[in-house]
Enzyme design. Structure first.
Site, PDB file in Angstrom:
ATOM      1  N   SER A   5       1.492   3.441   7.658  1.00  0.00           N
ATOM      2  CA  SER A   5       1.772   4.848   7.926  1.00  0.00           C
ATOM      3  C   SER A   5       0.504   5.564   8.366  1.00  0.00           C
ATOM      4  CB  SER A   5       2.327   5.514   6.670  1.00  0.00           C
ATOM      5  OG  SER A   5       1.331   5.547   5.690  1.00  0.00           O
ATOM      6  N   ASN A  11       0.830  -1.195   0.000  1.00  0.00           N
ATOM      7  CA  ASN A  11       0.000   0.000   0.000  1.00  0.00           C
ATOM      8  C   ASN A  11       0.869   1.252   0.000  1.00  0.00           C
ATOM      9  OD1 ASN A  11      -1.821   2.020   0.374  1.00  0.00           O
ATOM     10  ND2 ASN A  11      -2.776   1.180   2.200  1.00  0.00           N
ATOM     11  N   ASP A  12       1.485   1.543   1.131  1.00  0.00           N
ATOM     12  CA  ASP A  12       2.257   2.783   1.258  1.00  0.00           C
ATOM     13  C   ASP A  12       3.339   2.920   0.186  1.00  0.00           C
ATOM     14  OD1 ASP A  12       0.803   3.583   3.433  1.00  0.00           O
ATOM     15  OD2 ASP A  12       2.164   2.670   4.883  1.00  0.00           O
ATOM     16  N   VAL A  13       3.946   1.793  -0.216  1.00  0.00           N
ATOM     17  CA  VAL A  13       5.057   1.863  -1.168  1.00  0.00           C
ATOM     18  C   VAL A  13       4.600   2.204  -2.580  1.00  0.00           C
ATOM     19  CG1 VAL A  13       6.491   0.264   0.157  1.00  0.00           C
ATOM     20  CG2 VAL A  13       5.033  -0.617  -1.660  1.00  0.00           C
ATOM     21  N   THR A  14       3.264   2.350  -2.769  1.00  0.00           N
ATOM     22  CA  THR A  14       2.772   2.735  -4.094  1.00  0.00           C
ATOM     23  C   THR A  14       2.071   4.089  -4.044  1.00  0.00           C
ATOM     24  OG1 THR A  14       0.623   1.708  -3.700  1.00  0.00           O
ATOM     25  CG2 THR A  14       2.323   0.323  -4.684  1.00  0.00           C
TER      26      THR A  14
END
Lengths: 463, 105
Positions: A432, A391-394
């Site tokens: 996050s 999720n956060d890494v995209t």
């Protein structure tokens, strides 16, 4: 055994350890490297057993057998998804072993040639207490990290007022205790150092949240190396110093790579507390936004008609154990003549390289698994990005929204591909606590459900 | 005696600094895909601390230090065997595919 021969055998052992690490530069040479490592360890143990002072072979042999049996049993049975916990648990054992060796050196300095009980040389005492301190911190920190990774303890960061002040005070107390210990060599003070260091280890890891675990695991890896170094100095043993330094450097570099992957300094990670608060404001903002939802058949149709697909796995894939179903899906697509590749973000998963191991376990050829820098410029030429459990890494907010907690973090540019398929259990935010604007884009289709089931259903539809 | 022990310390320090530099270059050359096996193998080799534990457990008469040493030997052995074996398992998975690939191509 003559001293010089011992030194040369230890040197050989240290060289083999260096080659063991060197072998990991390439999967082809890595297995040979691992065997070098085993040889190095065998030589180290064998040489030590040949010492004149070592007489109790039966006890030592049994101890090695007992420990070895436990280690072998665990290592053979562990699931690859549980690797981060296992590594944390192993680190705690190194830390604890360092404490025991230091304690043994303190109570029986004659065996180690560092003086008599109560009259140990000052330098040895300092080195011993530093080794004990780092070992005890590694031990308790790793135990807590293990608990958090295993899920026995909540992965949420625990933050309270004056946390850092408290840690600083405890650290100063430990230094003072070490000074007293060097002066009067009291065993009470020795055990106090051990206990207070254990407390400090807990306090250091408590404020660190789940997504920061790759950094913590690498950091503890580093500590375990420094602890071995401390003991090496105490015993004036070059093999321990060299090996400890190699391990310490390795852990430190991994921590650096991981925190860079999150665009944060190591200090910032260590101080902790990240990812605790939920971002309710942006949830409200997005209430009236529309998401496009799809099912497995839709996904299968989109994938089948693509020329190129990039799969972006994350921790969610590990939790759902979806790697085998995912590989099956990839295989079918490849048979259709579609280019399938995997993109790995440096902090995907709970330990460095976690995703690579899981994909390898599922028999994905490592040539198809690419790192962020290698593949990021290919997203604009890609038809479908298949995001599974990440999720956060995209999140494009990392590039555009300066107020976002993840601003500046390098991300995988999935939004540049023509279509994004997003497998997710729910609309919940990532670690996050930041909402992902990608969900609301026109070219995004959300696939809600368990990652493994979703892949299996897509495979069914493809067939 | 004092001068002697400080000499030993300086030798140790020399070894330490050089080993850190070797570690730095060797670890940067490790491919990111193998970072998990790297942790496995560093975990195994850091248990070379078993050397200290064996020395403590060595004397034939029982005392506190010997018991500590034996515990140390057990703990370190768990790591040595566990660390190398789990690394072996990881690496053999990376191996399998490239073989398969060669057969395919």
């Amino acid at each position: 055994m003559p001293t010089n021969l011992v030194a040369i055998l230890y040197l050989l052992s240290a060289l083999l350890f260096i080659f063991a690490l060197r072998g990991l530069s390439n999967p082809e040479t890595s297995r040979r490297g691992n065997i070098f490592g085993m040889f190095g360890m065998f030589i180290a143990i064998f040489t030590t057993l040949m010492f004149k002072s070592v007489l109790s072979y039966v006890e030592i042999g049994s101890a090695i057998l007992v420990g070895g049996a436990i280690g072998t049993f665990i290592a053979l049975r562990i699931q690859m998804t549980a690797l981060p916990q296992l590594v944390a648990a192993f680190h705690s054992l190194v830390g604890l072993a360092a404490v025991f060796v230091a304690a043994a050196a303190f109570f029986d300095p004659v065996s180690f040639n560092i003086g008599n009980f109560g009259a140990i040389a000052m330098s040895s005492l300092i080195e011993m207490s530093i080794g004990t301190f780092i070992g005890a911190v590694t031990f308790s920190g790793s135990v807590l990290a293990f608990g958090k990774l295993q899920g026995t303890i909540s992965g949420k960061p625990i933050v309270f007022n004056f946390q850092h002040t408290l840690n600083a005070i405890i650290f100063i107390i430990i230094i003072l205790l070490i000074v007293f210990f060097v002066k009067n060599q009291s065993s009470t003070i020795f055990w106090s150092i051990v206990l207070i260091s254990i407390l400090l280890g807990f306090l250091i890891v408590i404020p660190i949240g789940g997504a920061d675990m790759p950094v913590v695991v690498s950091m503890l890896n580093s500590y375990s190396g420094w602890a071995a170094c401390g003991i090496g100095f105490t015993l004036s043993n070059n093999l321990l110093i060299i090996t400890g330094a190699l391990v310490g450097a390795s852990g430190a570099i991994l921590s650096y790579i991981m925190s860079k992957g999150m665009n944060r300094s190591i200090i910032n990670v260590v101080l902790g507390g990240f990812g605790g608060e939920q971002n309710n404001i942006s949830d409200n903002e997005n209430l009236d936004k529309i998401i496009k939802q799809g099912n497995a058949e839709d996904a299968a149709y989109i994938l089948k008609n693509a020329d190129s697909v990039i799969i972006v796995p994350g921790y969610g894939m590990a939790v759902a154990q979806a790697q085998h179903a995912l590989r099956e899906m990839g295989d079918i697509l490849k048979k259709e003549g579609i280019q399938v590749r995997y993109a790995i973000h440096p902090v995907a998963g709970r330990m460095p390289g976690h995703m690579n191991v899981l994909l390898a376990e599922a028999n994905v050829p490592y040539e198809e698994v690419l790192e962020l820098e290698e593949i990021n410029h290919d997203f604009p030429m890609t038809e479908v990005s298949f995001v599974i459990g990440a999720n956060d890494v995209t999140n494009p907010a990392a590039k555009t929204d300066e107020s976002s907690p993840i601003f500046g973090m390098p991300i995988l540019d999935v939004e540049r591909s023509q279509t994004v398929l997003f497998v997710k259990r729910s609309m919940a935010t990532g670690y996050s606590g930041v909402d992902n604007e990608l969900f609301y884009r026109d070219n995004t289709t959300m696939l809600f459900g368990d990652a493994k089931k979703m892949c299996e259903n897509i495979v069914k539809s493809l067939n | 005696m004092e001068a002697h022990s400080s000499e030993i310390f300086v030798i140790g320090l020399t070894v330490f600094v050089l080993a850190c530099i070797i570690g730095y270059y060797v670890v940067w050359s490790v491919t990111p895909a193998l970072h998990s096996p790297l942790m496995g193998v560093t975990n195994a080799i850091s248990s070379v601390i078993i050397v200290g534990a064996i020395l403590a457990a060595g004397p034939s008469d029982y005392n506190l230090a010997k018991i500590f040493g034996l515990i140390g030997v057990i703990l370190a052995s768990v790591n040595i065997f566990g660390g190398f074996i789990v690394t072996y398992r990881m690496l053999s998975m990376f191996k399998k595919k490239s073989k398969k690939r060669k057969e395919e191509s």
